[in-house]
Design a protein around this motif. Sequence first.
Motif, PDB file in Angstrom:
ATOM      1  N   ASP A  41       0.835  -1.199   0.000  1.00 29.95           N
ATOM      2  CA  ASP A  41       0.000   0.000   0.000  1.00 29.95           C
ATOM      3  C   ASP A  41       0.873   1.254   0.000  1.00 29.95           C
ATOM      4  O   ASP A  41       0.643   2.178  -0.776  1.00 29.95           O
ATOM      5  CB  ASP A  41      -0.919  -0.010   1.222  1.00 29.95           C
ATOM      6  CG  ASP A  41      -1.872   1.168   1.246  1.00 29.95           C
ATOM      7  OD1 ASP A  41      -2.616   1.349   0.261  1.00 29.95           O
ATOM      8  OD2 ASP A  41      -1.878   1.896   2.256  1.00 29.95           O
ATOM      9  N   PHE A  42       1.891   1.271   0.829  1.00 28.75           N
ATOM     10  CA  PHE A  42       2.788   2.421   0.946  1.00 28.75           C
ATOM     11  C   PHE A  42       3.499   2.705  -0.378  1.00 28.75           C
ATOM     12  O   PHE A  42       3.685   3.856  -0.760  1.00 28.75           O
ATOM     13  CB  PHE A  42       3.810   2.178   2.061  1.00 28.75           C
ATOM     14  CG  PHE A  42       4.776   3.303   2.261  1.00 28.75           C
ATOM     15  CD1 PHE A  42       4.379   4.481   2.879  1.00 28.75           C
ATOM     16  CD2 PHE A  42       6.085   3.190   1.830  1.00 28.75           C
ATOM     17  CE1 PHE A  42       5.274   5.525   3.065  1.00 28.75           C
ATOM     18  CE2 PHE A  42       6.989   4.228   2.007  1.00 28.75           C
ATOM     19  CZ  PHE A  42       6.580   5.398   2.628  1.00 28.75           C
ATOM     20  N   GLU A  43       3.888   1.646  -1.079  1.00 26.97           N
ATOM     21  CA  GLU A  43       4.610   1.804  -2.341  1.00 26.97           C
ATOM     22  C   GLU A  43       3.652   1.936  -3.530  1.00 26.97           C
ATOM     23  O   GLU A  43       4.078   1.859  -4.681  1.00 26.97           O
ATOM     24  CB  GLU A  43       5.556   0.618  -2.542  1.00 26.97           C
ATOM     25  CG  GLU A  43       6.667   0.584  -1.513  1.00 26.97           C
ATOM     26  CD  GLU A  43       7.590  -0.619  -1.667  1.00 26.97           C
ATOM     27  OE1 GLU A  43       7.271  -1.543  -2.441  1.00 26.97           O
ATOM     28  OE2 GLU A  43       8.632  -0.625  -0.995  1.00 26.97           O
ATOM     29  N   ASP A  44       2.370   2.134  -3.272  1.00 29.49           N
ATOM     30  CA  ASP A  44       1.343   2.283  -4.311  1.00 29.49           C
ATOM     31  C   ASP A  44       1.289   1.098  -5.269  1.00 29.49           C
ATOM     32  O   ASP A  44       0.878   1.234  -6.421  1.00 29.49           O
ATOM     33  CB  ASP A  44       1.536   3.582  -5.106  1.00 29.49           C
ATOM     34  CG  ASP A  44       1.259   4.811  -4.259  1.00 29.49           C
ATOM     35  OD1 ASP A  44       0.398   4.726  -3.356  1.00 29.49           O
ATOM     36  OD2 ASP A  44       1.901   5.845  -4.487  1.00 29.49           O
ATOM     37  N   GLU A  45       1.691  -0.059  -4.788  1.00 30.00           N
ATOM     38  CA  GLU A  45       1.629  -1.277  -5.592  1.00 30.00           C
ATOM     39  C   GLU A  45       0.195  -1.821  -5.617  1.00 30.00           C
ATOM     40  O   GLU A  45      -0.307  -2.242  -6.658  1.00 30.00           O
ATOM     41  CB  GLU A  45       2.582  -2.322  -4.996  1.00 30.00           C
ATOM     42  CG  GLU A  45       2.642  -3.621  -5.733  1.00 30.00           C
ATOM     43  CD  GLU A  45       3.588  -4.598  -5.066  1.00 30.00           C
ATOM     44  OE1 GLU A  45       3.313  -5.793  -5.133  1.00 30.00           O
ATOM     45  OE2 GLU A  45       4.599  -4.160  -4.475  1.00 30.00           O
ATOM     46  N   LEU A  46      -0.454  -1.803  -4.457  1.00 31.30           N
ATOM     47  CA  LEU A  46      -1.815  -2.314  -4.326  1.00 31.30           C
ATOM     48  C   LEU A  46      -2.432  -1.703  -3.069  1.00 31.30           C
ATOM     49  O   LEU A  46      -1.828  -1.769  -2.002  1.00 31.30           O
ATOM     50  CB  LEU A  46      -1.793  -3.847  -4.204  1.00 31.30           C
ATOM     51  CG  LEU A  46      -3.116  -4.582  -4.189  1.00 31.30           C
ATOM     52  CD1 LEU A  46      -3.832  -4.432  -5.533  1.00 31.30           C
ATOM     53  CD2 LEU A  46      -2.884  -6.060  -3.913  1.00 31.30           C
ATOM     54  N   PRO A  47      -3.616  -1.088  -3.177  1.00 30.23           N
ATOM     55  CA  PRO A  47      -4.246  -0.513  -1.984  1.00 30.23           C
ATOM     56  C   PRO A  47      -4.490  -1.577  -0.918  1.00 30.23           C
ATOM     57  O   PRO A  47      -4.782  -2.739  -1.230  1.00 30.23           O
ATOM     58  CB  PRO A  47      -5.575   0.047  -2.507  1.00 30.23           C
ATOM     59  CG  PRO A  47      -5.363   0.234  -3.972  1.00 30.23           C
ATOM     60  CD  PRO A  47      -4.394  -0.846  -4.385  1.00 30.23           C
ATOM     61  N   MET A  48      -4.388  -1.187   0.328  1.00 29.29           N
ATOM     62  CA  MET A  48      -4.480  -2.132   1.437  1.00 29.29           C
ATOM     63  C   MET A  48      -5.785  -2.932   1.414  1.00 29.29           C
ATOM     64  O   MET A  48      -5.770  -4.140   1.594  1.00 29.29           O
ATOM     65  CB  MET A  48      -4.338  -1.406   2.774  1.00 29.29           C
ATOM     66  CG  MET A  48      -4.231  -2.360   3.951  1.00 29.29           C
ATOM     67  SD  MET A  48      -4.011  -1.561   5.552  1.00 29.29           S
ATOM     68  CE  MET A  48      -2.582  -0.563   5.277  1.00 29.29           C
ATOM     69  N   LYS A  49      -6.910  -2.266   1.166  1.00 22.36           N
ATOM     70  CA  LYS A  49      -8.172  -3.015   1.201  1.00 22.36           C
ATOM     71  C   LYS A  49      -8.247  -4.021   0.063  1.00 22.36           C
ATOM     72  O   LYS A  49      -8.838  -5.088   0.215  1.00 22.36           O
ATOM     73  CB  LYS A  49      -9.379  -2.085   1.215  1.00 22.36           C
ATOM     74  CG  LYS A  49      -9.590  -1.246  -0.005  1.00 22.36           C
ATOM     75  CD  LYS A  49     -10.817  -0.360   0.190  1.00 22.36           C
ATOM     76  CE  LYS A  49     -11.065   0.512  -1.012  1.00 22.36           C
ATOM     77  NZ  LYS A  49     -12.258   1.327  -0.820  1.00 22.36           N
ATOM     78  N   GLU A  50      -7.620  -3.716  -1.070  1.00 21.46           N
ATOM     79  CA  GLU A  50      -7.571  -4.675  -2.174  1.00 21.46           C
ATOM     80  C   GLU A  50      -6.700  -5.875  -1.790  1.00 21.46           C
ATOM     81  O   GLU A  50      -7.077  -7.022  -2.025  1.00 21.46           O
ATOM     82  CB  GLU A  50      -7.001  -4.032  -3.437  1.00 21.46           C
ATOM     83  CG  GLU A  50      -7.745  -2.823  -3.923  1.00 21.46           C
ATOM     84  CD  GLU A  50      -9.125  -3.139  -4.464  1.00 21.46           C
ATOM     85  OE1 GLU A  50      -9.370  -4.289  -4.872  1.00 21.46           O
ATOM     86  OE2 GLU A  50      -9.960  -2.224  -4.479  1.00 21.46           O
ATOM     87  N   ALA A  51      -5.544  -5.603  -1.219  1.00 16.48           N
ATOM     88  CA  ALA A  51      -4.641  -6.679  -0.819  1.00 16.48           C
ATOM     89  C   ALA A  51      -5.306  -7.585   0.214  1.00 16.48           C
ATOM     90  O   ALA A  51      -5.199  -8.816   0.127  1.00 16.48           O
ATOM     91  CB  ALA A  51      -3.342  -6.106  -0.265  1.00 16.48           C
ATOM     92  N   LEU A  52      -6.005  -6.993   1.172  1.00 15.50           N
ATOM     93  CA  LEU A  52      -6.705  -7.797   2.182  1.00 15.50           C
ATOM     94  C   LEU A  52      -7.791  -8.656   1.553  1.00 15.50           C
ATOM     95  O   LEU A  52      -7.882  -9.862   1.814  1.00 15.50           O
ATOM     96  CB  LEU A  52      -7.305  -6.898   3.260  1.00 15.50           C
ATOM     97  CG  LEU A  52      -6.328  -6.265   4.232  1.00 15.50           C
ATOM     98  CD1 LEU A  52      -7.019  -5.190   5.063  1.00 15.50           C
ATOM     99  CD2 LEU A  52      -5.710  -7.323   5.133  1.00 15.50           C
ATOM    100  N   LEU A  53      -8.623  -8.040   0.714  1.00 10.11           N
ATOM    101  CA  LEU A  53      -9.718  -8.767   0.075  1.00 10.11           C
ATOM    102  C   LEU A  53      -9.197  -9.907  -0.790  1.00 10.11           C
ATOM    103  O   LEU A  53      -9.648 -11.055  -0.662  1.00 10.11           O
ATOM    104  CB  LEU A  53     -10.564  -7.813  -0.773  1.00 10.11           C
ATOM    105  CG  LEU A  53     -11.655  -8.465  -1.621  1.00 10.11           C
ATOM    106  CD1 LEU A  53     -12.718  -9.101  -0.741  1.00 10.11           C
ATOM    107  CD2 LEU A  53     -12.280  -7.449  -2.558  1.00 10.11           C
ATOM    108  N   PHE A  54      -8.258  -9.608  -1.669  1.00  7.77           N
ATOM    109  CA  PHE A  54      -7.768 -10.628  -2.590  1.00  7.77           C
ATOM    110  C   PHE A  54      -6.994 -11.732  -1.861  1.00  7.77           C
ATOM    111  O   PHE A  54      -7.080 -12.896  -2.239  1.00  7.77           O
ATOM    112  CB  PHE A  54      -6.928 -10.007  -3.695  1.00  7.77           C
ATOM    113  CG  PHE A  54      -7.677  -8.980  -4.506  1.00  7.77           C
ATOM    114  CD1 PHE A  54      -9.043  -9.099  -4.729  1.00  7.77           C
ATOM    115  CD2 PHE A  54      -7.034  -7.880  -5.025  1.00  7.77           C
ATOM    116  CE1 PHE A  54      -9.748  -8.157  -5.464  1.00  7.77           C
ATOM    117  CE2 PHE A  54      -7.718  -6.923  -5.767  1.00  7.77           C
ATOM    118  CZ  PHE A  54      -9.084  -7.067  -5.986  1.00  7.77           C
TER     119      PHE A  54
END
Length: 92
Positions: A41-54
């Motif tokens: 999320d910090f590196e703008d690779e993937l938003p935190m909520k997306e990473a959690l969901l996926f």
Amino acid sequence: MKKQHKIKIEVVRYDDIDGFGAYCSGENIILLNIDSIVIADFEDELPMKEALLFTLMHEFGHCLEEKLGLEFSEERVNKIVNEYIEKYGQSN
């Protein structure tokens, strides 16, 4: 009475987990590697909520494979998660 299957979700800070999470086969535990998720999320690779969901979807897919007696398959689980993303898109 039907046997209940419980799944435990643990938020961990492990450097030795490759990726955002893992499913512990036989233990019914999904591990969420919060360090990797926050860094992405910090590196703008993937938003935190997306990473959690996926990650939850992916690891729960492995749980279902185990419960249904299917062979472990990254390809199958990735295909299901990717089809979800294509159909519903990423959240805003």
